[in-house]
Design a protein around this motif. Sequence first.
Motif, short mmCIF file in Angstrom:
data_model
loop_
_atom_site.label_atom_id
_atom_site.label_comp_id
_atom_site.label_asym_id
_atom_site.label_seq_id
_atom_site.Cartn_x
_atom_site.Cartn_y
_atom_site.Cartn_z
N ALA A 15 0.83 -1.22 0.00
CA ALA A 15 0.00 0.00 0.00
C ALA A 15 0.85 1.26 0.00
O ALA A 15 0.49 2.27 -0.61
CB ALA A 15 -0.94 -0.01 1.20
N GLU A 16 2.00 1.19 0.68
CA GLU A 16 2.90 2.35 0.71
C GLU A 16 3.38 2.70 -0.70
O GLU A 16 3.55 3.88 -1.03
CB GLU A 16 4.11 2.05 1.60
N ARG A 17 3.59 1.69 -1.52
CA ARG A 17 4.07 1.91 -2.89
C ARG A 17 2.94 2.35 -3.82
O ARG A 17 3.21 2.81 -4.94
CB ARG A 17 4.72 0.63 -3.42
N LEU A 18 1.71 2.20 -3.39
CA LEU A 18 0.55 2.49 -4.24
C LEU A 18 -0.18 3.75 -3.82
O LEU A 18 -1.27 4.03 -4.32
CB LEU A 18 -0.42 1.30 -4.22
N ARG A 19 0.39 4.50 -2.90
CA ARG A 19 -0.38 5.59 -2.27
C ARG A 19 -0.73 6.73 -3.22
O ARG A 19 -1.55 7.58 -2.87
CB ARG A 19 0.37 6.13 -1.06
N ASP A 20 -0.15 6.78 -4.41
CA ASP A 20 -0.50 7.83 -5.36
C ASP A 20 -1.80 7.53 -6.11
O ASP A 20 -2.30 8.40 -6.84
CB ASP A 20 0.62 8.04 -6.37
N LEU A 21 -2.33 6.32 -5.96
CA LEU A 21 -3.61 5.99 -6.60
C LEU A 21 -4.75 6.60 -5.80
O LEU A 21 -4.68 6.74 -4.58
CB LEU A 21 -3.78 4.48 -6.70
N HIS A 22 -5.83 6.96 -6.50
CA HIS A 22 -6.94 7.65 -5.85
C HIS A 22 -8.22 6.85 -6.01
O HIS A 22 -8.67 6.61 -7.13
CB HIS A 22 -7.11 9.05 -6.45
#
Length: 214
Positions: A15-22
Amino acid sequence: MDVFADRAEAGELLAERLRDLHDPVVLALPRGGVAVALPVARRLGGVLDVLVTRKIGYPPMPELGVGAIAEGGEPVLDLPLLARLGLRPSSVAGVVEDERRELARRVRVYRGDRPLPELAGREVVVVDDGLATGGTARAALRAVRRAKPAWLTLAVPVGARETVYALREEADEVVVLAMPPDFRAVGQWYAHFDQLSDADVLDLLAQGRGEPGP
């Protein structure tokens, strides 16, 4: 690399690596992928659901996958492997039909009459607990692509390097925390890698919807 404690920890790190998804739709490949996807969906504020897949096995040796199928998609066969085995796609037609029926049964178990979330124009993340050969992930990505998402991400904690590279052509982005050179199996990279039951999957999905478990 360090071994992940369990799928939940791996999901938090992913999730830390995907945090730019909205507000993405997070589609987990059951069963193991659901435990990874729950913390991903929670951290990103996304919708959690499953995308059911089935391996298509070599008839004399069903554990050998020669392809896969995902709900909403067509069978994806490993044509070079079929050729090496002396088979045509028609040779596994019976297996494909059996797996279609089993896929439909599992969709009913996991989702009942509820349809998949709307994917068109959305950011979609397909999550599994790891990539070995990548057959089911490839079928899943192609099925999701048919629904015309705005952005399609494949996210896994660990995977075989050659498989990760091969799947980059199927998604807009592939996010993998580790590609160890001595990769042999997904489970070797988890301290705890218990097999999940259908009841476990239903409980995780209920948690993702903020509902009490079954």
